[in-house]
Design an enzyme around this catalytic site. Structure first.
Site, PDB file in Angstrom:
ATOM      1  N   ASN A   1       0.859  -1.198   0.000  1.00  0.00           N
ATOM      2  CA  ASN A   1       0.000   0.000   0.000  1.00  0.00           C
ATOM      3  C   ASN A   1       0.887   1.236   0.000  1.00  0.00           C
ATOM      4  O   ASN A   1       2.111   1.127   0.019  1.00  0.00           O
ATOM      5  CB  ASN A   1      -0.962  -0.031   1.190  1.00  0.00           C
ATOM      6  CG  ASN A   1      -0.226  -0.059   2.514  1.00  0.00           C
ATOM      7  OD1 ASN A   1       0.492   0.872   2.847  1.00  0.00           O
ATOM      8  ND2 ASN A   1      -0.374  -1.153   3.259  1.00  0.00           N
TER       9      ASN A   1
ATOM     10  N   ALA B   1       1.237   1.549  11.655  1.00  0.00           N
ATOM     11  CA  ALA B   1       1.484   0.836  10.389  1.00  0.00           C
ATOM     12  C   ALA B   1       0.194   0.598   9.621  1.00  0.00           C
ATOM     13  O   ALA B   1      -0.859   0.335  10.206  1.00  0.00           O
ATOM     14  CB  ALA B   1       2.167  -0.493  10.676  1.00  0.00           C
TER      15      ALA B   1
ATOM     16  N   ASP C   1      -4.744  -9.433  13.113  1.00  0.00           N
ATOM     17  CA  ASP C   1      -4.935  -8.026  13.484  1.00  0.00           C
ATOM     18  C   ASP C   1      -4.065  -7.762  14.713  1.00  0.00           C
ATOM     19  O   ASP C   1      -4.387  -8.198  15.827  1.00  0.00           O
ATOM     20  CB  ASP C   1      -6.414  -7.743  13.760  1.00  0.00           C
ATOM     21  CG  ASP C   1      -6.662  -6.248  13.903  1.00  0.00           C
ATOM     22  OD1 ASP C   1      -5.871  -5.584  14.597  1.00  0.00           O
ATOM     23  OD2 ASP C   1      -7.624  -5.745  13.294  1.00  0.00           O
TER      24      ASP C   1
ATOM     25  N   PHE D   1      -4.417   3.714  14.637  1.00  0.00           N
ATOM     26  CA  PHE D   1      -4.677   4.710  13.602  1.00  0.00           C
ATOM     27  C   PHE D   1      -5.779   4.173  12.692  1.00  0.00           C
ATOM     28  O   PHE D   1      -5.954   2.951  12.578  1.00  0.00           O
ATOM     29  CB  PHE D   1      -3.408   4.981  12.786  1.00  0.00           C
ATOM     30  CG  PHE D   1      -2.605   6.132  13.328  1.00  0.00           C
ATOM     31  CD1 PHE D   1      -2.036   6.071  14.588  1.00  0.00           C
ATOM     32  CD2 PHE D   1      -2.436   7.288  12.575  1.00  0.00           C
ATOM     33  CE1 PHE D   1      -1.317   7.133  15.100  1.00  0.00           C
ATOM     34  CE2 PHE D   1      -1.705   8.359  13.070  1.00  0.00           C
ATOM     35  CZ  PHE D   1      -1.150   8.293  14.329  1.00  0.00           C
TER      36      PHE D   1
HETATM   37  O1  C5P Z   1      -8.770  -2.225  10.504  1.00  0.00           O
HETATM   38  P1  C5P Z   1      -7.819  -1.155  10.105  1.00  0.00           P
HETATM   39  O2  C5P Z   1      -6.690  -1.660   9.240  1.00  0.00           O
HETATM   40  O3  C5P Z   1      -8.438   0.050   9.505  1.00  0.00           O
HETATM   41  O4  C5P Z   1      -7.191  -0.664  11.488  1.00  0.00           O
HETATM   42  C1  C5P Z   1      -6.164   0.253  11.554  1.00  0.00           C
HETATM   43  C2  C5P Z   1      -5.414   0.120  12.840  1.00  0.00           C
HETATM   44  O5  C5P Z   1      -5.203  -1.242  13.167  1.00  0.00           O
HETATM   45  C3  C5P Z   1      -4.017   0.696  12.740  1.00  0.00           C
HETATM   46  O6  C5P Z   1      -3.647   1.139  14.029  1.00  0.00           O
HETATM   47  C4  C5P Z   1      -3.202  -0.484  12.299  1.00  0.00           C
HETATM   48  O7  C5P Z   1      -1.845  -0.345  12.630  1.00  0.00           O
HETATM   49  C5  C5P Z   1      -3.862  -1.622  13.044  1.00  0.00           C
HETATM   50  N1  C5P Z   1      -3.831  -2.910  12.338  1.00  0.00           N
HETATM   51  C6  C5P Z   1      -3.079  -3.944  12.852  1.00  0.00           C
HETATM   52  N2  C5P Z   1      -3.073  -5.168  12.233  1.00  0.00           N
HETATM   53  C7  C5P Z   1      -3.809  -5.375  11.133  1.00  0.00           C
HETATM   54  C8  C5P Z   1      -4.575  -4.323  10.585  1.00  0.00           C
HETATM   55  C9  C5P Z   1      -4.553  -3.112  11.218  1.00  0.00           C
HETATM   56  O8  C5P Z   1      -2.412  -3.736  13.879  1.00  0.00           O
HETATM   57  N3  C5P Z   1      -3.784  -6.547  10.537  1.00  0.00           N
END
Ligand code: C5P
Length: 398
Positions: free
Chosen positions: A212, A276, A308, A326
């Site tokens: 991304n 991230a 996640d 974030f």
């Molecule tokens: O669900 P989304 O990607 O929008 O969530 C964003 C937040 O979750 C950010 O703080 C990102 O660093 C974290 N995140 C994470 N692991 C993932 C997806 C998102 O820690 N697989």
């Protein structure tokens, strides 16, 4: 409150005459300034010019008995809140990067832990030379703020980057450098802060990947601000091209699963800020060999969900006391952020609208979404967003 005091090191370039205008602006802003003039600088402007404008003594040499007994070179930098090197010549930058102290100016710069702002100005080829660029990268890594020169016509008749920025723009940078209140400099002392930044790369085969547009700039700025506030900072970084901020321990990773493992290994932490842009999906089975084009049949990419990291950390028995996520959204920013706050189980969500040029850009307009409500900040440079956020976190953990 005491007015800030600037030590202005004036190097030997034609842009030295603009330092005179800068002194006027510094004084106009209610600050005091004292100048150190290098031998080269004295070929372009005189100590008398600087003394008259600064209404202060001007130091030119290490070997001045009167100066050394009244105001030693160590004291010169100690009494300053900020040292500004303007113009910073290629020679001064090289000596600063190498730690050479063969003049009053370079000795003052080596004998200090005061923040330094360097404003380069030189011929375009000198600026673009590998040696100068290497020195600038090293100085930035050492914590010196080096401003990029302006593009334009130069006194030497060439055109390109190397011009000293306008004094008004330099003054803005001075004010930003001083805006870090001293009460905050130790605001996170003794705290362990874990930060994730950048994108992740999810391999499709040995040469292709899913990625991304995240540049890592906001997360790196947050790591820099946390370190400046005295925290022990562990920065888990996806693939980005950014120097490690001074005082920060960096762990480089590629995939979301690597990032999750690195976060786990860096625990415990008092504060975690997950900036991230983690890829939500990876390919279920990355190919071991490059996938070949086969007469019209398109490869079918099977995707699998990534862990996640934020939600996992929220459930972990070692959950940091302050857990910040974030949310990059392109619509209904606040509503999505509020839903995410509840779903992920973190304390705050910093939400931003990434439909414009935020990803990879220099500025960011964010909303801080907490259980208590929403606080919206104006559009600010990412380093100022970082400082404001770390200030707010320091207040929360105090
Ligand atoms: O669900 P989304 O990607 O929008 O969530 C964003 C937040 O979750 C950010 O703080 C990102 O660093 C974290 N995140 C994470 N692991 C993932 C997806 C998102 O820690 N697989």
């Amino acid at each position: 409150m005491k007015q800030p005091h600037i030590l202005l090191v004036v190097g030997g370039g034609i842009a030295a005459y603009k330092a005179c205008e800068l002194i006027r602006l510094i004084r106009k802003a209610g600050m005091t300034v004292r100048c150190v003039l290098t031998d080269g600088g004295a070929q372009f402007i005189t100590p008398m010019t600087l003394a008259a404008l600064s209404e202060n003594e001007v130091s030119t040499t290490l070997w001045d008995l009167k100066n050394e007994t009244e105001m030693g070179h160590i004291q010169l930098s100690r009494e300053a809140d900020l040292i500004v090197v303007c113009p910073a010549t290629a020679d001064l930058l090289a000596k600063m990067a190498a730690g050479i102290s063969d003049s009053l100016a370079t000795t003052v710069l080596l004998a200090t832990d005061t923040p330094v702002l360097a404003v380069p100005a030189m011929n375009v080829r000198m600026w673009q030379h590998t040696a100068t660029q290497r020195n600038v990268t090293r100085l930035r890594g050492d914590g010196v703020t080096v401003i990029d020169p302006d593009d334009g016509a130069m006194a030497c008749g060439e055109y390109g980057p190397g011009r000293l920025p306008e004094p008004v723009a330099i003054m803005e940078r001075i004010e930003a450098a001083l805006s870090f209140p001293s009460r905050l400099r130790e605001g996170l002392k003794g705290k362990r802060v874990l930060i994730t930044a950048g994108p992740t790369h999810e391999p499709i085969d040995p040469v292709r990947y899913i990625a991304n547009r995240s540049s890592g700039r906001q997360g790196f700025a947050i790591a820099a601000a946390a370190a400046q506030m005295g925290a022990e900072v562990h920065l888990v970084a996806g693939p980005v091209h950014l120097p490690t901020p001074p005082g920060v321990t960096r762990i480089d990773v590629e995939t979301a699963r690597d990032m999750a493992a690195a976060v786990e290994a860096a625990l415990p932490a008092d504060i975690a800020i997950l900036v991230a842009a983690v890829a939500d999906w990876r390919t279920a089975d990355a190919a071991n060999q490059k996938i070949k084009k086969t007469g019209g049949a398109l490869p079918a990419l099977q995707l699998a969900e990534n862990p996640d990291i934020l939600a996992g950390l929220a459930r972990d028995p070692r959950r940091p006391a302050v857990l910040v996520g974030f949310a990059a959204e392109t619509e209904n920013v606040i509503e999505h952020a509020q839903a995410k706050l509840a779903r992920k189980g973190c304390d705050w969500i910093v939400a931003n609208d990434v439909s414009g040029e935020v990803m990879g850009g220099a500025d960011n307009a964010v909303h801080i979404v907490t259980a208590d409500g929403v606080e919206s900040w104006a559009n600010l440079p990412k380093d100022q967003v970082a400082r404001k956020l770390m200030e707010k976190i320091a207040d929360a953990v105090r």
